[in-house]
Design an enzyme around this catalytic site. Sequence first.
Site, PDB file in Angstrom:
ATOM      1  CB  SER A 176      -5.044   4.055   0.297  1.00 48.98           C
ATOM      2  OG  SER A 176      -5.099   2.653   0.365  1.00 48.98           O
ATOM      3  CB  SER A 177      -7.063   1.539  -4.482  1.00 46.18           C
ATOM      4  OG  SER A 177      -6.556   2.402  -5.472  1.00 46.18           O
ATOM      5  CB  THR A 191      -3.740   4.258  -7.803  1.00 49.20           C
ATOM      6  OG1 THR A 191      -4.310   3.361  -6.837  1.00 49.20           O
ATOM      7  CG2 THR A 191      -4.851   5.033  -8.483  1.00 49.20           C
ATOM      8  CG  ASN A 238      -1.502   5.703  -0.784  1.00 51.80           C
ATOM      9  OD1 ASN A 238      -1.222   6.832  -1.166  1.00 51.80           O
ATOM     10  ND2 ASN A 238      -1.879   4.740  -1.598  1.00 51.80           N
ATOM     11  CB  SER A 267      -0.901  -0.010   1.243  1.00 52.76           C
ATOM     12  OG  SER A 267      -1.668   1.164   1.287  1.00 52.76           O
ATOM     13  N   GLY A 268       0.610   2.168  -0.925  1.00 53.74           N
ATOM     14  CA  GLY A 268       1.397   3.377  -1.044  1.00 53.74           C
ATOM     15  C   GLY A 268       2.585   3.257  -1.968  1.00 53.74           C
ATOM     16  N   GLY A 271      -2.982  -3.083  -2.255  1.00 57.67           N
ATOM     17  CA  GLY A 271      -1.695  -3.717  -1.946  1.00 57.67           C
ATOM     18  C   GLY A 271      -1.695  -4.366  -0.575  1.00 57.67           C
ATOM     19  CD  GLU A 275      -4.441  -1.906   3.261  1.00 60.76           C
ATOM     20  OE1 GLU A 275      -4.758  -1.004   2.459  1.00 60.76           O
ATOM     21  OE2 GLU A 275      -5.203  -2.310   4.168  1.00 60.76           O
TER      22      GLU A 275
END
Length: 920
Positions: A65-66, A21, A62, A16-17, A289, A291
């Site tokens: 973040s998605s 994206t 992030n 994540s981050g 992603g 986490e």
Amino acid sequence: MIRDEVNQSIIISGESGAGKTETAKIAMQYLAALGGGSGIEYEILKTNPILEAFGNAKTLRNDNSSRFGKLIEIHFSETGKISGAKIQTFLLEKSRVVQCAEGERSYHIFYQLCAGAPRALREKLNLMDVDEYKYLKQSNCYSIAGVDDAEQFRIVKEALDVVHVSKEDQESVFAMLAAVLWLGNVSFTIIDNENHVEAVADESLINVAKLIGCDNAELNLALSIRKMRVGNDNIVQKLTLSQAIDTRDALAKSIYACLFEWLVEQINKSLAVGKRRTGRSISILDIYGFESFDRNSFEQFCINYANERLQQHFNRHLFKLEQEEYIQDGIDWAKVDFDDNQDCLNLFEKKPLGLLSLLDEESTFPNGSDFTFANKLKQHLNSNPCFRGEREKAFTVSHFAGEVTYDTTGFLEKNRDLLHLDSIQLLSSCSCHLPQTFASNMLNQSEKPVVGPLHKAGGADSQKLSVATKFKGQLFQLMQRLESTTPHFIRCIKPNNSQSPGSYEQGLVLQQLRCCGVLEVVRISRSGFPTRMSHQKFARRYGFLLLENVASQDPLSVSVAILHQFNILPEMYQVGYTKLFFRTGQIGVLEDTRNHTLHGILRVQSCFRGHQARCYFKELQRGIATLQSFVKGEKTRKEYAVLLQRHRAAVVIQKQIKSRNARKKFKNISHASIVIQSVIRGWLVRRCSGDIGLLTSGGCKANESDEVLVKSSFLAELQRRVLKAEAALREKEEENDILHQRLQQYESRWSEYELKMKSMEEVWQKQMRSLQSSLSIAKKSLAVDESERNSDASVNASDDREYSWDTGSNHKGPESNGLRPMSAGLSVISRLAEEFEQRSQVFGDDAKFLVEVKSGQVEASLNPDRELRRLKQMFETWKKDYASRLRETKVILNKLGNEEGALDRVKKKWWGRRNSSRYN
């Protein structure tokens, strides 16, 4: 995709981050630029702001973040142009709508709506500031550094317009968002000693009812009571405070989740391929992603499970299938070891004692709780090396990217994701179309086949499948779709945990490279053969590059001959049973040569086709020109016929009008003539009758006195008319006399002009005759002198030579040049004669023309008198000039005659001396 005719997929993964994206957006922009031209690529790119606003949020690691996974399948036409797209989403984190951790934000769209909504929309939705909504203020984070939420809201509205979401639907979407925010502000009050509650009928409840289009009382009942069916009886149960809050939050989460799914459906309708589908597509997978937070809940559990499945897909394609293919094709290969995460996947998916199976089993028990679920996990899975039980309600799973400790608090509730039938009926009874659509979709999902035992208590009719089971099914479908494509993996590496640019934490980066298997991939790529091709395909693709024919035409022989021709080293490739394996970069030379050759072939073909097209075009152009000439000719002839007909009609009309005018004029003149004649004749008759009346007797006068008195008035009128006619006649006679006088004057002037012209002609003729006589005399004298000189020249040739020697150099010039002055004189005289003839002809013609103009035989816009005077002046001037030149010519001729006489005398003296000397 076009070359191999196989669908492709781009799988973007990472923590994540790490930038998944943004990488997905870059890939979409590249494909849009590469396959653009139809206009739909702009719509595909405009889906990113919408999905990010409704599906992304700020987390501790992030800022964007998605919180959902998406698979964008971009379809292409046969020519490689984008023809459409389809978006599939996975597991939206609904809990973020009602609960956010400290320092995080809910979904971006809530903050964008509150910051960027125009005044009219704010008044319609009764919007307040962000910090006045409980769902948004619980994290104490309202903004992101460097991000303007108002500007982002404008971009989202523009994107909604691009994907053909109507203005009415946009207002409904914003109304649903406002309803979710106002639901968080709905509060409850306790009404009895058993902690039963009902909703407070304040501004929040009224706004929610107004926005979704339902009655306040119905909304209050749906949040305060629960209806259950036990056997044939319906039971109404009042809710406690915690149950009412859960019901409220469940309604808010369901509205937002259904709204998100509805938006994705509208986008897919806008991007639909339809009849343009060709089966060729490139899929881009952008999923959450891996986490690992301080406190990890059910969402992190599902997200990390999805990442384990994707890592297994990565391992299978880049390690397992790669090395299995080397071994099956019989090439020399040393196997590379790698970290396989199959044990961790078995921990999640194994039945009946896997994490997902035990979670679903515990969720079906009425008395199941998060604590009993944690104990069950520790009881059955402690022997698994990837699992470790922790204190209280926690457990740890060893993932491919590291260990993660999960807190089971809320696991069962989130997995059940219950929305009771009362809430669904409330949505279906709303007047707005979106809540009705949401309710029908949830009811359709409840009618799907049931898998596993049902949750008996609470009337959870709206959710037959658990969230984990549903997510597992979506994940398996995703894997099946990816297995049917050629995968391309993109690993995003997070440089640091502080979200600061230009900073790299070596340990963090190395851990990600090691956990993601990138190091093993590099090792295989360096020692392996990433490019492979079957013998038949290699021979078919590069066979035409051979300079000489191969004796054996089987694909293997052709392939080996191609490799030898291009001097590819043996250590750079290996020949398998069915395929050729190449190391990195070796196929590039063949591709460059092939592309260059094909480019030359295409160039020749284009020139020949261009020649054919030009010939066809010229032939077509000639045919069109011929056809146009016929058509234009026919059209012109028709127009000319119409014009001729109109002309004839106009002539006929003019003739009729002119004839009518002429007849009318003739009648008027005739009538006037008759009147004049009648008046004159009456006057003459009266005059005659008066003379006759004097001769008659006096007796008759007495008898006719009465008749004369009767006719006296008529006679007076007739006399008046006669006097008028006589006056007019006298005027005409006077005018006639004037005209006769003018005519006589013109005739006298004309006779004078004729006399003058005759006298001038006689004078000119006399002068011409005198000039002609003088010229003829001069010509004759010159001719006689020339003949005498010619006769003397032959007799005295020798004497002239002796005379020239005796007389010296003083007499050389006159004798030698004696003939030249005479010839010059003749030429001057001849020119004067020619000028005289020309001028006499010109003056004669001009005088004749002016006489004709004067007499009226010829019409000309000039004054004959003035022109005659000017001609006379010109003649006088020329005559004077000509006479002076003639006199000068005579003087010159006399001088020449005197010189010749002196020369003759000199010659005679010399002849006398010579004869006297001879005699002596």
